[in-house]
Scaffold this motif. Structure first.
Motif, PDB file in Angstrom:
ATOM      1  N   ALA A   1      69.409  81.847 -36.611  1.00  0.00           N
ATOM      2  CA  ALA A   1      70.156  81.052 -37.578  1.00  0.00           C
ATOM      3  C   ALA A   1      70.284  79.620 -37.068  1.00  0.00           C
ATOM      4  O   ALA A   1      70.098  79.338 -35.875  1.00  0.00           O
ATOM      5  N   SER A   2      70.598  78.703 -37.969  1.00  0.00           N
ATOM      6  CA  SER A   2      70.869  77.320 -37.571  1.00  0.00           C
ATOM      7  C   SER A   2      71.948  76.755 -38.476  1.00  0.00           C
ATOM      8  O   SER A   2      72.233  77.285 -39.555  1.00  0.00           O
ATOM      9  N   TRP A   3      72.596  75.693 -38.030  1.00  0.00           N
ATOM     10  CA  TRP A   3      73.554  74.979 -38.862  1.00  0.00           C
ATOM     11  C   TRP A   3      72.813  74.327 -40.021  1.00  0.00           C
ATOM     12  O   TRP A   3      71.720  73.770 -39.849  1.00  0.00           O
ATOM     13  N   ILE A   4      73.402  74.397 -41.225  1.00  0.00           N
ATOM     14  CA  ILE A   4      72.786  73.778 -42.394  1.00  0.00           C
ATOM     15  C   ILE A   4      73.818  72.947 -43.150  1.00  0.00           C
ATOM     16  O   ILE A   4      75.021  73.167 -43.025  1.00  0.00           O
ATOM     17  N   TRP A   5      73.310  71.991 -43.959  1.00  0.00           N
ATOM     18  CA  TRP A   5      74.153  71.078 -44.730  1.00  0.00           C
ATOM     19  C   TRP A   5      73.353  70.575 -45.922  1.00  0.00           C
ATOM     20  O   TRP A   5      72.166  70.910 -46.079  1.00  0.00           O
ATOM     21  N   TYR A   6      73.969  69.774 -46.762  1.00  0.00           N
ATOM     22  CA  TYR A   6      73.230  69.189 -47.872  1.00  0.00           C
ATOM     23  C   TYR A   6      72.174  68.253 -47.299  1.00  0.00           C
ATOM     24  O   TYR A   6      72.465  67.448 -46.413  1.00  0.00           O
ATOM     25  N   PRO A   7      70.904  68.322 -47.791  1.00  0.00           N
ATOM     26  CA  PRO A   7      69.819  67.561 -47.153  1.00  0.00           C
ATOM     27  C   PRO A   7      70.097  66.065 -47.119  1.00  0.00           C
ATOM     28  O   PRO A   7      70.489  65.458 -48.122  1.00  0.00           O
ATOM     29  N   GLY A   8      69.897  65.490 -45.947  1.00  0.00           N
ATOM     30  CA  GLY A   8      70.127  64.065 -45.740  1.00  0.00           C
ATOM     31  C   GLY A   8      71.533  63.713 -45.316  1.00  0.00           C
ATOM     32  O   GLY A   8      71.757  62.630 -44.765  1.00  0.00           O
ATOM     33  N   ASP A   9      72.497  64.631 -45.536  1.00  0.00           N
ATOM     34  CA  ASP A   9      73.893  64.273 -45.271  1.00  0.00           C
ATOM     35  C   ASP A   9      74.189  64.071 -43.791  1.00  0.00           C
ATOM     36  O   ASP A   9      74.858  63.105 -43.406  1.00  0.00           O
ATOM     37  N   PHE A  10      73.745  65.003 -42.958  1.00  0.00           N
ATOM     38  CA  PHE A  10      74.032  64.826 -41.539  1.00  0.00           C
ATOM     39  C   PHE A  10      73.221  63.673 -40.965  1.00  0.00           C
ATOM     40  O   PHE A  10      73.675  62.986 -40.048  1.00  0.00           O
ATOM     41  N   ASP A  11      72.044  63.431 -41.518  1.00  0.00           N
ATOM     42  CA  ASP A  11      71.228  62.304 -41.080  1.00  0.00           C
ATOM     43  C   ASP A  11      71.968  60.988 -41.347  1.00  0.00           C
ATOM     44  O   ASP A  11      72.000  60.095 -40.495  1.00  0.00           O
ATOM     45  N   ILE A  12      72.550  60.885 -42.544  1.00  0.00           N
ATOM     46  CA  ILE A  12      73.308  59.685 -42.896  1.00  0.00           C
ATOM     47  C   ILE A  12      74.565  59.574 -42.031  1.00  0.00           C
ATOM     48  O   ILE A  12      74.872  58.500 -41.486  1.00  0.00           O
ATOM     49  N   TYR A  13      75.281  60.673 -41.877  1.00  0.00           N
ATOM     50  CA  TYR A  13      76.504  60.680 -41.063  1.00  0.00           C
ATOM     51  C   TYR A  13      76.201  60.266 -39.621  1.00  0.00           C
ATOM     52  O   TYR A  13      76.879  59.408 -39.041  1.00  0.00           O
ATOM     53  N   MET A  14      75.164  60.885 -39.029  1.00  0.00           N
ATOM     54  CA  MET A  14      74.867  60.617 -37.622  1.00  0.00           C
ATOM     55  C   MET A  14      74.349  59.199 -37.420  1.00  0.00           C
ATOM     56  O   MET A  14      74.635  58.560 -36.406  1.00  0.00           O
ATOM     57  N   SER A  15      73.602  58.686 -38.404  1.00  0.00           N
ATOM     58  CA  SER A  15      73.132  57.302 -38.287  1.00  0.00           C
ATOM     59  C   SER A  15      74.314  56.333 -38.364  1.00  0.00           C
ATOM     60  O   SER A  15      74.326  55.304 -37.681  1.00  0.00           O
TER      61      SER A  15
END
Length: 728
Positions: A30-44
């Motif tokens: 398993a892996s952590w999942i989220w709405y696509p692009g959301d964690f990328d935007i948050y982390m950036s």
């Protein structure tokens, strides 16, 4: 662990971390999942807002988007037997099985045998709503569907609608597989490193770590009361300049006993100048080197020792700038600039071939709708974003990603199309930054030809991606628009007297100015006729009267254009002169800008500041790309290297060897004046080369496709050794 009530201030972040012993041996990953692009935007956002300048917060120039705060996740499973499932959630949430809500915030549930739908709805304001689901077969991964809006309705009886206008998309993931490390706790790994030399300096000392590096300074044996000042420098001059160095830390110390301590924010440096006041004392410093754990897949080595060092330093430069995302430089900005990242993608395909970082960076740059400005506010940088998606597909063959990001491509292109002038061209409008390059007296006025070329290529990219996403009407419209614009470019900008594209048009007339930018891009975009290519090569690229380029950023494209014209021998000399020139000045990573005419500390200055220049800039690492694509000569012909071509060119070298990574393994090349060796783990390729005599190869048929030009078909998993006579 106590549960937070929903009326508490912290209810927006409820992190349920539970460990139930050993995972079942046969459990799927398993892996952590989220709405696509959301964690990328948050982390950036997190990363880009770490920038400081002499201790002051220095945020990005552009609009920053955020994640969706309420997200629904679901997937249907058909279970042979009942299954116990563990839930880890970042945010406040509810759980439903077949539409029936479960009580409270369950941390483990049992799903009965048969076909069932598991749904979680998660709210998170401070952090990205994310889930980690672990059962034997019920696991969270990117096959789950997610949405940020339920377009549902309920009638008077309480019945939910049978039909919905909701758009569901596949979940996003970074392959974060530890349930006890949720996305908000993600950090890059670190490893200890010691200084190679320390010298006394005034009341303190200066430590040299031997080369450009990045990470956290660790203080050893710190004690006393007073102030500790730490000045960082990519050069020794910068570290010693306490009033002009770009980055520093000012610490108030009050310790009665010796203590080791790590400075809170990571920095770029080679030298660290520690100065203390009052009774503060310090035994020594070391560092925790912070890095992205990417695998080194590509390689290059040749008969030229200096070129080998250039390649190694370029790769180290690129590795330092490969972090959560591809960034511009490690000292100053540490931002996700689209033009810088575009070059990083290309270098990446010939070194690490790290597809996830490319995707993360593309998501982060684009942000959310509505579009209100160009990416990074720069017109050309919006176009590089489109080109980055085209190249990503070409090198990886990942259609799924193209389909996922295509809606955001459409909305950005709609914004750009809406800014055309009456001539159907683009020019500066309020809010735009037309960058092109750092160059003195480079005009951005009027309708600049370089911007129109990038616009045309972006429309062609839209047509390709529209077809992949199943948007037939869109593909036709983009194709027509691109063809019209391409014709217009040559009608309006080509000058027969100058045998080149002019730089711009002002008030409907060509300017007299010819620059290298549009002309060199026109070559590797293959927009010119063969005759025009030769004319541009002679009248622009090899013409010293045309303003020279001094940034590695645009040298990247200039040298690529020359390589595309078969000028590898010339380019080899230029690489040795330009990048070798930086090495001769003591560079341990490559710079943002290099002008051989500058002397001494003038090489460190930029933006009106004595140490403003980045001495470790991603766009300085372009030899990685040039050597892989134009010397080893490996290029994909169809997506994901299902077909490819190898055209080795020694360019004056006696021999060279290297590996070019692909999605399915490496393509290995060795080339000397007498022998070519090839081994490939992917697709079907063509080895094309010139020989003054008929080549000999045992396990392939040699075909002469024109006088002195030969070709063999390269099969997956077969080793080839070709005896030939290189044309001098």
């Amino acid at each position: 662990m106590k549960y937070m009530r929903l009326n508490t201030p912290k209810f927006c972040l409820i992190l349920l971390l539970f460990c139930f012993g050993m995972q079942e041996v046969n459990a799927q990953k398993a892996s952590w999942i989220w709405y696509p692009g959301d964690f990328d935007i948050y982390m950036s956002n997190v990363m880009q807002n770490r920038r400081t300048e002499r201790g002051s917060f220095f945020p990005p120039f552009w609009k920053m988007d955020s994640h969706y705060v309420l997200v629904d996740f679901h997937k249907e499973f058909n279970l042979a037997a009942a299954e116990k499932v563990k839930l880890y959630v970042e945010g406040a949430y509810n759980v439903k099985i077949d539409g029936q809500a479960l009580f409270g915030f369950p941390k483990t549930i049992t799903i009965p045998a048969g076909k069932h739908k598991l749904s979680l709805k998660v709210y998170g304001q401070a952090n990205v709503p994310a889930i980690f689901v672990q059962g034997k077969t019920v696991v969270s991964d990117n096959t789950w569907l997610t949405t940020f809006e339920d377009k549902e309705w309920i009638d008077a009886s309480g019945k939910t609608s049978d039909k919905s206008g909701t758009t569901f998309v596949n979940a996003g993931t970074w392959n974060l597989t530890d349930p006890l490390t949720p996305p908000s706790k993600f950090k890059l790994p670190v490893t200890p490193m010691a200084a190679v030399k320390t010298e006394k300096n005034g009341a303190g000392f200066v430590s040299d770590f031997g080369k450009e590096t990045f990470g956290f300074v660790k203080l050893h044996g710190l004690r006393g009361k007073g102030k500790l000042m730490i000045y960082y420098g990519e050069s020794k001059e910068e570290a010693l300049s306490t009033d002009k160095c770009e980055t520093l830390d000012a610490l108030e110390i009050d310790l009665s006993m010796k203590k080791d301590s790590v400075i809170g924010l990571s920095k770029a440096f080679r030298y660290v100048n520690c100065q203390h006041e009052g009774s503060v004392s310090l035994d020594s410093i070391s560092m925790l080197y912070e890095y992205a754990p990417v695998a080194e897949k590509g390689s290059f080595k040749s008969s030229d020792v200096e070129l080998n060092k250039i390649y190694d330093v370029a790769k180290y430069t690129f590795q330092l700038n490969t972090r959560e995302f591809f960034i511009d430089g490690i000292k100053r900005d540490r931002w996700v600039w689209s033009g810088d990242a575009y070059q990083s993608y290309l270098m990446n395909y010939y070194s690490f071939f790290d597809a996830p970082t490319v995707k993360r960076t593309l998501w982060a740059q684009r942000g959310k709708d509505p579009v209100t400005a160009h990416i990074n506010t720069i017109m050309d940088y919006s176009f590089y974003w489109f080109l980055g998606i085209y190249d990503y597909y070409k090198f990886t063959g990942d259609e799924k990603f193209v389909s996922e990001i295509y809606p955001r491509m459409k909305s950005l292109m709609k914004y750009i199309n809406g800014r055309q002038n009456k001539n159907g061209l683009l020019e500066w409008m309020p809010g735009d930054w037309i960058f092109i390059d750092w160059a003195d007296k480079l005009s951005k006025e009027g309708e600049v030809s370089f911007e129109q070329l990038l616009y045309c290529r972006s429309l062609e990219t839209m047509a390709l991606c529209a077809n992949l996403a199943g948007d037939v009407a869109g593909a036709a419209a983009y194709t027509k628009h691109a063809a019209t614009l391409r014709t217009k470019i040559f009608d309006l900008y080509w000058n027969n007297d100058k045998q080149a594209l002019v730089h711009s048009r002002i008030d409907g007339r060509q300017t007299d100015n010819v620059t290298r930018y549009a002309n060199m891009f026109g070559i590797f975009f293959d927009y010119f006729t063969p005759a025009q290519k030769l004319a541009v090569k002679q009248h622009v690229l090899l013409n010293d009267n045309i303003n020279k380029i001094t940034t590695p950023y645009m040298r990247f494209y200039e040298l690529e254009a020359l390589c595309a014209m078969g000028e590898q021998a010339y380019v080899l000399k230029e690489m040795k002169s330009y990048w070798g020139g930086m090495l001769n000045l003591g560079a341990t990573s490559f710079w943002e800008e290099y002008n051989p005419a500058k002397k001494d500390t003038a090489h460190l200055a930029m933006y009106g500041r004595p140490f403003g220049k980045s001495l470790c800039h991603a766009w300085g690492a372009s030899p990685i790309y040039l050597l892989g694509k134009y010397y080893l000569g490996v290029k994909p012909l169809t997506a994901g290297y299902q077909t490819y071509i190898i055209e080795p060119s020694l360019g004056g070298l006696s021999w060279m060897e290297g590996k070019v990574p692909t999605p399915e393994g490496d393509i290995e090349v060795y080339c000397s004046n007498k022998e070519i060796k090839i081994s490939a783990a992917v697709g079907e390729g063509k080895l094309r080369f010139k020989s003054s005599s008929k080549p000999v190869v045992k396990n392939a048929t040699v075909t002469e496709i024109s006088k002195g030009l030969y070709e063999i078909v390269v099969k997956k998993g077969v080793d080839y050794s070709v005896k030939y006579a290189a044309v001098k």
